[in-house]
Design an enzyme around this catalytic site. Structure first.
Site, PDB file in Angstrom:
ATOM      1  N   LYS A  10       0.820  -1.218   0.000  1.00 44.16           N
ATOM      2  CA  LYS A  10       0.000   0.000   0.000  1.00 44.16           C
ATOM      3  C   LYS A  10       0.861   1.278   0.000  1.00 44.16           C
ATOM      4  CE  LYS A  10      -3.933  -2.351   2.191  1.00 44.16           C
ATOM      5  NZ  LYS A  10      -4.946  -2.313   3.281  1.00 44.16           N
ATOM      6  N   TYR A  50     -12.349  -1.435  -3.639  1.00 51.25           N
ATOM      7  CA  TYR A  50     -12.853  -1.624  -2.276  1.00 51.25           C
ATOM      8  C   TYR A  50     -14.372  -1.404  -2.188  1.00 51.25           C
ATOM      9  CZ  TYR A  50      -8.279  -2.237  -0.013  1.00 51.25           C
ATOM     10  OH  TYR A  50      -7.059  -2.740   0.403  1.00 51.25           O
ATOM     11  N   ASN A 113      -2.126   0.172   6.813  1.00 52.59           N
ATOM     12  CA  ASN A 113      -1.593  -1.100   7.300  1.00 52.59           C
ATOM     13  C   ASN A 113      -0.709  -1.847   6.298  1.00 52.59           C
ATOM     14  OD1 ASN A 113      -3.610  -1.955   5.629  1.00 52.59           O
ATOM     15  ND2 ASN A 113      -4.807  -3.009   7.191  1.00 52.59           N
ATOM     16  N   HIS A 116      -2.080  -5.522   1.503  1.00 54.52           N
ATOM     17  CA  HIS A 116      -3.374  -6.193   1.317  1.00 54.52           C
ATOM     18  C   HIS A 116      -3.135  -7.657   1.000  1.00 54.52           C
ATOM     19  CE1 HIS A 116      -7.265  -7.299  -0.424  1.00 54.52           C
ATOM     20  NE2 HIS A 116      -6.606  -7.776  -1.458  1.00 54.52           N
ATOM     21  N   GLU A 127      -9.525 -10.128  -7.918  1.00 48.99           N
ATOM     22  CA  GLU A 127      -8.597  -9.020  -7.671  1.00 48.99           C
ATOM     23  C   GLU A 127      -7.387  -9.081  -8.607  1.00 48.99           C
ATOM     24  OE1 GLU A 127      -9.928  -8.699  -2.963  1.00 48.99           O
ATOM     25  OE2 GLU A 127      -7.893  -9.339  -3.441  1.00 48.99           O
TER      26      GLU A 127
HETATM   27  P1  ATP Z   1      -7.114  -5.934   3.198  1.00 43.83           P
HETATM   28  O1  ATP Z   1      -8.433  -6.240   2.535  1.00 43.83           O
HETATM   29  O2  ATP Z   1      -6.547  -4.591   2.790  1.00 43.83           O
HETATM   30  O3  ATP Z   1      -6.132  -7.063   3.071  1.00 43.83           O
HETATM   31  P2  ATP Z   1      -8.188  -6.792   5.690  1.00 43.83           P
HETATM   32  O4  ATP Z   1      -8.827  -7.876   4.889  1.00 43.83           O
HETATM   33  O5  ATP Z   1      -7.284  -7.195   6.801  1.00 43.83           O
HETATM   34  O6  ATP Z   1      -7.373  -5.803   4.757  1.00 43.83           O
HETATM   35  P3  ATP Z   1     -10.697  -5.401   5.619  1.00 43.83           P
HETATM   36  O7  ATP Z   1     -11.724  -5.565   6.652  1.00 43.83           O
HETATM   37  O8  ATP Z   1     -10.883  -6.068   4.289  1.00 43.83           O
HETATM   38  O9  ATP Z   1      -9.295  -5.810   6.266  1.00 43.83           O
HETATM   39  O10 ATP Z   1     -10.492  -3.836   5.404  1.00 43.83           O
HETATM   40  C1  ATP Z   1      -9.893  -3.349   4.215  1.00 43.83           C
HETATM   41  C2  ATP Z   1      -8.988  -2.205   4.559  1.00 43.83           C
HETATM   42  O11 ATP Z   1      -9.769  -1.109   5.032  1.00 43.83           O
HETATM   43  C3  ATP Z   1      -7.999  -2.454   5.705  1.00 43.83           C
HETATM   44  O12 ATP Z   1      -6.846  -3.126   5.288  1.00 43.83           O
HETATM   45  C4  ATP Z   1      -7.677  -1.050   6.144  1.00 43.83           C
HETATM   46  O13 ATP Z   1      -6.740  -0.420   5.259  1.00 43.83           O
HETATM   47  C5  ATP Z   1      -9.035  -0.378   6.015  1.00 43.83           C
HETATM   48  N1  ATP Z   1      -9.766  -0.447   7.285  1.00 43.83           N
HETATM   49  C6  ATP Z   1     -10.365  -1.531   7.829  1.00 43.83           C
HETATM   50  N2  ATP Z   1     -10.925  -1.241   9.014  1.00 43.83           N
HETATM   51  C7  ATP Z   1     -10.677   0.075   9.223  1.00 43.83           C
HETATM   52  C8  ATP Z   1     -10.978   1.001  10.261  1.00 43.83           C
HETATM   53  N3  ATP Z   1     -11.669   0.619  11.340  1.00 43.83           N
HETATM   54  N4  ATP Z   1     -10.542   2.278  10.126  1.00 43.83           N
HETATM   55  C9  ATP Z   1      -9.847   2.680   9.042  1.00 43.83           C
HETATM   56  N5  ATP Z   1      -9.528   1.853   8.017  1.00 43.83           N
HETATM   57  C10 ATP Z   1      -9.926   0.587   8.112  1.00 43.83           C
HETATM   58 MG    MG Z   2      -9.974  -7.535   3.154  1.00 41.60          MG
END
Ligand code: ATP
Ligand code: MG
Length: 138
Positions: A10, A50, A113, A116, A127
């Site tokens: 990211k 997203y 974070n 992804h 994806e």
């Molecule tokens: P990713 O899909 O990016 O691998 P993930 O599967 O661990 O992450 P998801 O629940 O799919 O988590 O959320 C997608 C992304 O949205 C997260 O990686 C983060 O960047 C963002 N995100 C998730 N929860 C929050 C939150 N509470 N506040 C801000 N951003 C968030």
């Molecule tokens: Mg996810």
């Protein structure tokens, strides 16, 4: 069961110069790179990627973040790729991520974070195809 997953390094990790170190961790964990490219997502494309989170309160912030700078997108191959890669990257919130995971090492917050990882074989395929044509997947 598919043996492929999809990842993005990211914008936060790109800005901090962690791309090489993260690719090295991925390589050391036994994943083969089947496709890779660096690109800058438009807000529109980030929003499309997203779209599943459209109703979540953090959607606007997420789209802004993901389109603020370059990312590295890749398709990775390994036995049990989706599950093993989620283990390698660690919990969404780096504060809860296990020691040694990519998010524990390189992520700053739940929003920013670092990386992804696809959450299912079906999403890995969707994806990967979002970023790479068939001619770009090896
Ligand atoms: P990713 O899909 O990016 O691998 P993930 O599967 O661990 O992450 P998801 O629940 O799919 O988590 O959320 C997608 C992304 O949205 C997260 O990686 C983060 O960047 C963002 N995100 C998730 N929860 C929050 C939150 N509470 N506040 C801000 N951003 C968030
Ligand atoms: Mg996810």
């Amino acid at each position: 069961m598919s043996n492929r997953t999809f990842t993005m390094i990211k914008p936060d990790a790109t800005e901090k110069g962690y791309t090489g170190a993260i690719l090295e961790k991925i390589n050391a964990a036994g994943f083969r790179i089947a496709a890779i490219k660096m690109l800058h997502l438009s807000a529109e494309k980030a929003g499309e990627f997203y779209a599943v989170h459209k109703e979540r309160p953090f959607y606007g912030e997420l789209v802004e973040f993901m389109s603020r700078g370059p990312i590295t997108a890749a398709i990775l191959e390994k036995e049990n790729a989706v599950e093993d890669f989620r283990k390698l990257i660690g919990a969404t919130n780096p504060a809860q991520a296990a020691e040694g995971t990519i998010r524990k090492l390189y992520a700053a917050s739940v929003g920013e974070n670092a990386i992804h990882g696809s959450d299912s074989d079906e999403n890995a395929r969707i994806e990967g195809d979002f970023f790479f044509s068939k001619l770009e997947q090896f």
